[in-house]
Design an enzyme around this catalytic site. Sequence first.
Site, PDB file in Angstrom:
ATOM      1  N   LYS A 142       3.938   4.590  11.737  1.00  0.00           N
ATOM      2  CA  LYS A 142       4.520   4.716  13.068  1.00  0.00           C
ATOM      3  C   LYS A 142       3.995   3.649  14.034  1.00  0.00           C
ATOM      4  CE  LYS A 142       6.648   6.389  16.535  1.00  0.00           C
ATOM      5  NZ  LYS A 142       6.637   5.044  17.079  1.00  0.00           N
TER       6      LYS A 142
ATOM      7  N   HIS B 272       5.237  -0.894   9.238  1.00  0.00           N
ATOM      8  CA  HIS B 272       5.667  -0.513   7.899  1.00  0.00           C
ATOM      9  C   HIS B 272       6.385  -1.670   7.196  1.00  0.00           C
ATOM     10  CE1 HIS B 272       7.078   1.776   4.576  1.00  0.00           C
ATOM     11  NE2 HIS B 272       8.199   2.235   5.088  1.00  0.00           N
TER      12      HIS B 272
ATOM     13  N   ILE C  23      10.109  -2.134  12.479  1.00  0.00           N
ATOM     14  CA  ILE C  23      10.374  -3.075  11.382  1.00  0.00           C
ATOM     15  C   ILE C  23       9.271  -4.126  11.428  1.00  0.00           C
ATOM     16  CG2 ILE C  23      11.991  -4.836  10.575  1.00  0.00           C
ATOM     17  CD1 ILE C  23      14.230  -2.984  11.737  1.00  0.00           C
TER      18      ILE C  23
ATOM     19  N   CYS D  81      10.065   2.222  -0.435  1.00  0.00           N
ATOM     20  CA  CYS D  81       8.870   2.153   0.410  1.00  0.00           C
ATOM     21  C   CYS D  81       7.616   2.596  -0.325  1.00  0.00           C
ATOM     22  CB  CYS D  81       9.081   2.985   1.666  1.00  0.00           C
ATOM     23  SG  CYS D  81      10.600   2.551   2.529  1.00  0.00           S
TER      24      CYS D  81
END
Lengths: 128, 388
Positions: free
Chosen positions: B330, B334, B210, B84
């Site tokens: 959040k 992401h 997701i 990430c």
Amino acid sequence: MSESVPDEGFDEWLDAIADGEGYFLECEHGHGSLPPRRVCPQCGSREIAETPLPDSGAVSTFTIITVATPQFEDDAPYVTAIADFGPVSITGQVRGVDHDEVETGLVVGIDTDRTVTNRDRLVVFEPR
Amino acid sequence: MSNPRVAGVGLTHFGKHPERTGRDMFAEAGLDALDDAGVDPDDVEALFYGNFMGELAEHQGHQGPLMAEAVGLQAPATRYESACASSGVAVRDAVRTVRNGEADVVLVGGAERMTNVGTAAATDALAIAADDLYEIRAGMTFPGAYALMARAYFEEYGGTREQLAEVAVKNHEHALPNEHAQIRQEITVEDALDAPIIADPLGLYDSCPITDGASAAVVTSAEYAADHGLDAGVAVTGTGQGGDNLALHDREAYSRSPATEDAAEEAYADAGIGPADVDFLEVHDCFTIAEVLALEGLGIYENGAAIDAAANGETTRHGETPVNLSGGLKAKGHPVGATGVAQLVSVTKLLEGRHDRAADVADAETAVAHNAGGTVASATVHVLEVAE
């Protein structure tokens, strides 16, 4: 994938755990790690040797996983924990105890078992 | 040596776009960044591009040249993969390449296509950022790994699910005006606490969604920006990167993130600032506990002290040090390979006064972007400042 071609070092380690002869790798400075490894990840020493795992460890942190990867779909919910075995810590699943009775500090032994979903081998901890 | 400038930025909408290819999303973000900068594509000397799960989600490796082509660049292109933190690492190399004089103009960005494979496969793909032999084969998931860290934190310092819920409430509120954000919905602490548990003690609302999306930024030398009359008022003044053992169980502590600490120390020293100089931050809040760990690793709070920050209002947009004004991972979403540069985009727009939440940090001059990979086995920290 690991059924047809073994992962050298790791599969032998699982065999040893299953036979009650678990070990870890210990460097000349007493740092613990897990195979396969040629160098101590903490100090870089190449003087590492197999050392018997302590008979029991203690759960240092854990979680109850309810949303799993496809390989563990039929296993969920299950408890994944890190257990401290002296110089080395290991990740595995806690079995043989109700989920709500798992707590940090729980004394566990180590063994191998199979996943429910695919019958893959995995490391399990059971209360001692 | 002068500090590189962020000359232009671009971002797709973050959300569920299962039908959109990575190449199309990156083309949108990259072209927007070039247009925003007013830079001729022929002047771009390199593309540094972050992507994590392209092989699994799109059966597509070797994405660097593909993405250069998609944006119309005739330049060498390299894909960066650090889970990430993929595009955070790409930013770091862009900054260093421009600083050391190897290039005057670099396009940096990232993209991820995730929702097309479904939740189970995406969870599986994300899990491969952990240690396959010793974590994945024990059933570790990413929420599971952060749950292990959350419990360790609670045991060592104290903390509650309510306090974590406040982090989610804050970031959802921050995202409300953000047209790029995946989730623009206010939530309450009760909503978060009532949501299904994913990996105890973390629930659905402790977790980022997701996401599909892409991000891009044009990084130039200060000299190039001046020579070409670019409107590039934000400089990257500090860069740092830290690393740690891949498996969580090999770390000394599960309630801290040393890689973030190392990256922050390096970036602050590089910029000649300290944590007390930081006006606002975008940090890697893939889970609510991750924001807490990040703020402590970055030295904004002492260890054990950030768990209350959101509940006390200190990190809200009205607080002393606003955190994740874009909504964070959040609520903004992401798309993992795009996240590091998306943070750069948000920080740049906030410092330039053209972000939806810019009024909340109107006098800000110094900000930090923090991007983490895996259970923070990788971390990058960048300091951005309004250029003099």
